[in-house]
Scaffold this motif. Structure first.
Motif, short mmCIF file in Angstrom:
data_model
loop_
_atom_site.label_atom_id
_atom_site.label_comp_id
_atom_site.label_asym_id
_atom_site.label_seq_id
_atom_site.Cartn_x
_atom_site.Cartn_y
_atom_site.Cartn_z
N THR A 1 3.69 -8.48 -1.59
CA THR A 1 3.69 -7.17 -2.24
C THR A 1 3.43 -7.34 -3.73
O THR A 1 4.08 -8.14 -4.39
CB THR A 1 5.03 -6.44 -2.05
OG1 THR A 1 5.35 -6.39 -0.66
CG2 THR A 1 4.94 -5.01 -2.58
N THR B 1 1.09 -5.94 1.93
CA THR B 1 0.14 -6.26 3.00
C THR B 1 0.37 -7.67 3.50
O THR B 1 1.06 -8.47 2.86
CB THR B 1 -1.31 -6.13 2.49
OG1 THR B 1 -1.57 -7.18 1.54
CG2 THR B 1 -1.56 -4.78 1.85
N LEU C 1 0.72 1.55 -8.45
CA LEU C 1 0.16 1.39 -7.11
C LEU C 1 0.91 0.24 -6.45
O LEU C 1 0.90 -0.88 -6.96
CB LEU C 1 -1.33 1.07 -7.17
CG LEU C 1 -1.98 0.71 -5.81
CD1 LEU C 1 -2.03 1.94 -4.90
CD2 LEU C 1 -3.37 0.13 -6.02
N GLU D 1 -6.26 5.31 -1.52
CA GLU D 1 -5.44 4.30 -0.85
C GLU D 1 -6.20 3.65 0.30
O GLU D 1 -6.19 2.41 0.43
CB GLU D 1 -4.16 4.96 -0.32
CG GLU D 1 -3.25 5.50 -1.40
CD GLU D 1 -2.19 6.45 -0.87
OE1 GLU D 1 -1.13 6.58 -1.50
OE2 GLU D 1 -2.43 7.07 0.19
N ILE E 1 -8.88 1.24 -0.85
CA ILE E 1 -8.30 -0.03 -1.30
C ILE E 1 -7.94 -0.89 -0.09
O ILE E 1 -8.19 -2.11 -0.07
CB ILE E 1 -7.07 0.23 -2.19
CG1 ILE E 1 -7.50 0.94 -3.47
CG2 ILE E 1 -6.35 -1.07 -2.51
CD1 ILE E 1 -6.35 1.52 -4.27
N ALA E 2 -7.36 -0.28 0.94
CA ALA E 2 -7.02 -1.02 2.16
C ALA E 2 -8.28 -1.60 2.80
O ALA E 2 -8.28 -2.76 3.25
CB ALA E 2 -6.29 -0.11 3.14
N MET F 1 1.32 -2.22 -3.23
CA MET F 1 0.52 -2.75 -2.12
C MET F 1 1.32 -3.85 -1.41
O MET F 1 1.53 -4.92 -1.96
CB MET F 1 -0.80 -3.32 -2.64
CG MET F 1 -1.68 -2.30 -3.34
SD MET F 1 -3.24 -3.01 -3.94
CE MET F 1 -2.62 -4.06 -5.28
N ILE G 1 -0.36 0.79 1.27
CA ILE G 1 -1.07 1.01 0.01
C ILE G 1 -0.61 2.36 -0.50
O ILE G 1 -0.99 3.41 0.05
CB ILE G 1 -2.60 0.99 0.20
CG1 ILE G 1 -3.05 -0.26 0.96
CG2 ILE G 1 -3.29 1.10 -1.16
CD1 ILE G 1 -2.87 -1.55 0.20
#
Length: 593
Positions: free
Chosen positions: A408, A396, A392, A339, A342-343, A394, A365
């Motif tokens: 999202t 952000t 997953l 996670e 990925i961030a 996300m 994430i």
């Protein structure tokens, strides 16, 4: 052990309460400005309880303690409060704080709080609920400062100017409009404490609150004078001079209290009791007349200028490029990618844009079961790799010179089950239905909320959060008064041209997975008929949905048309900014269903 830390802090707080004669003590999340998100200096509730969510109120008595929070944080709070001795109270399911205090306190007992962190409107609710109990109120009890010896410093980051090429309106124009609103309200003075309203009014931004580019300040306006109360050291000489040319006087932050006390007798002060704290109201002379009402700046700020609207479209192209690159990259990653990795990758992709200024909130994430925690934030302790045959999630957002984004996407990892696809497809159908809404002017978000929930309701499912919130322009990612939710105590704000809202239905299964899909929508005028003015939305966000998670057989032809039309727009807007390999991936990801 962590649990002992909060036990000890609560016991130390109780000793201070006994010494001061306080029977119940209230600790809110707010700073001195009723902000949703606060700087580290103001995280008293987190210091005492260990709960780090953005919404929650702690009530401590001699015998017990409870933490009230909403549905976004039920799972997170239950986890973080373990071993603390603090009971989780679920807003909407348990009794309210006023009702709880009414059953708890008896005549002559005392409720204490730091009045600088309690909204005047909320304090009035408490007093109204407890008036028959003859309860005493100690509104100057800042007990946390006596305990928190290593408290972070009070924020005072540099303040900077946002040019009119981005705002579309000068601060002189905004001040003139505000004074007209004051006159219409019959007020000869206006007290402004909401940080985003102040930043918007003066075309200034700062860094005193993480992710929200605002600065600690108050403003006081009369027909002839404008005073901005902030840390003088945060302003450069050039900026101070520029403010002076616009007739704005800069005074020290804390001087607001003495200046309020010196207002002429009989003054009529316009203020929003849900944005002004108790201490400010206590500073007013007794014969000052309060003119209640929402800050005029709040609605003006929500209705984006044409320049802001066009800039926001550009910001979402920038953001769409970064997120599309991330999705393409993610498609090739092994299950071992975490996670936080990925961030970090998304942050580097956004930072490649020269107009990128930072994140608009802490990135969510969430792999597998973490997706069911609505406001999950990965840490070194919780960081996990991707979960095969799951999702997953996300959620952000970013800050650009051209505006604020919030998006999202939930993507398939491995092979999904039919049930997982059914859930994803239901969320997507609700999302598309709301984005395609065509409604008469005068409607609020309460009128539209069921459009997003209906496909989930058909399955006996729902989600425990609002469907949409307003979004600021290079400001707070959550902005009022507009919103889209199932219910609103006041009915909600009318949706106006230029308002920007999120569209984010979801569904969550504890210990399994969560799904949420979010775009930002720009409210605009549609046609005007004999039956009145109609309204519609333009979608700002340009990021593909995951075709692998969709079951087209569960969608109507109209829903498929909406999805295919959106994906065609995404490809047209984003593909010119991609590499050849990324463009091929996006082409395949946006093929019609």
């Amino acid at each position: 052990m962590q649990e002992n830390i909060y036990h000890r802090r609560l016991e130390a707080l109780r000793r201070l309460m006994r010494a001061r004669g306080i029977d119940a003590y209230l600790v809110l999340t707010d700073d001195y400005h009723a902000s949703e998100y606060v700087g580290d200096y103001f995280k008293s509730r987190a210091y005492l309880s260990g709960f780090t969510g953005s919404a929650g109120t702690l009530v401590v008595t001699a015998a017990e303690a409870g933490l009230w929070t909403d549905g976004r944080y039920f799972l997170q709070a239950a986890e973080q409060l373990q071993g603390s001795g603090i009971a989780l109270r679920k807003i909407g399911e348990d009794m309210t704080i006023p009702a709880y205090l009414k059953t708890l306190l008896s005549s002559g007992q005392c409720l204490g709080y730091d009045g600088r962190t309690v909204r005047a409107g909320y304090a009035a609710q408490l007093k109204n609920a407890l008036q028959q109990q003859d309860i005493r109120f100690d509104e100057t009890a800042d007990l946390v400062s006596e305990l928190w010896t290593d408290r972070p410093p009070f924020p005072a980051a540099p303040v900077w100017e946002l040019p009119t090429v981005y705002t579309g309106k000068s601060r002189s124009e905004k001040l003139a409009e505000l004074r007209r609103a004051m006159a219409d309200a019959g007020a000869d003075c206006h007290l402004l404490a909401a940080l985003d309203d102040i930043a918007w009014l003066f075309n200034l931004r700062g860094g005193d609150v993480p992710y929200n580019p605002v600065f600690m300040a108050y403003a006081l306006l009369t027909p002839q004078e404008t005073v901005l109360y902030a840390a003088p050291a945060a302003f450069s000489a050039d900026l101070t001079a520029a403010l002076g040319k616009d007739g704005i006087t800069l005074r020290p932050y804390g001087q607001i209290y003495t200046d309020l006390a010196a207002l002429p007798h009989g003054s009529r002060v316009l203020l929003d009791e849900n944005a002004v704290n108790v201490a400010l109201c206590r500073a007013l002379p007794q014969d000052v007349k309060r003119v209640p009402g929402i800050n005029p700046t709040t609605l003006c700020k929500a209705r984006k200028t044409p320049a802001e609207q066009e800039n926001m479209r550009l910001a979402h192209i920038y953001d769409g490029v970064a997120l599309t690159k991330l999705l393409c990259w993610l498609h090739t990653q092994p299950l071992s990618v975490t996670e936080l990795a990925i961030a970090d990758k998304l942050e580097s992709l956004r930072a490649a844009c020269p107009d990128y200024l930072g994140q608009s909130f802490a990135p969510i994430i969430a792999a597998g079961a973490h997706g069911a925690i609505i406001h999950y934030e990965p840490t070194e302790a919780s960081n996990t790799p991707l979960v095969n045959n799951s999702f997953l999630l996300m959620d952000t957002g970013a800050q650009y010179w051209q505006g604020t984004t919030d998006v999202t996407r939930t993507v398939a990892i491995g092979t999904l089950s039919d049930e997982q696809k059914t859930h994803y497809t239901a969320v997507l159908r609700g999302h598309l239905s709301l984005a395609a809404a065509h409604f008469k002017h005068g409607c609020t978000g309460v009128n539209l909320d069921c459009l997003a929930r209906a496909p989930l309701w058909e399955l006996g499912l729902d989600y425990n959060h609002g469907t949409g919130h307003g979004v600021g322009y290079l400001l707070n990612v959550h902005e009022g008064p507009q919103g889209i939710r199932l219910r609103d105590q006041n009915g909600g704000a009318v949706l106006e041209e230029g308002m920007i809202l999120s569209d984010e239905p979801g569904v969550y299964f504890e210990n399994r997975y969560g799904i949420r899909l979010e775009n930002l929508l720009l409210c605009r005028k549609a046609e005007k008929t004999d039956h009145g003015q109609f309204m519609a939305f333009d979608t700002l966000t340009m990021v593909p949905f995951d075709r692998r998670a969709i079951d087209p057989a569960q969608m109507s032809q109209q829903e498929l048309t909406l999805l295919n039309r959106y994906h065609a727009a995404v490809y047209q807007a984003i593909s010119p900014h991609l590499t050849a390999e990324e463009r091929i991936w996006l082409y395949e990801a946006t093929q019609p269903l």
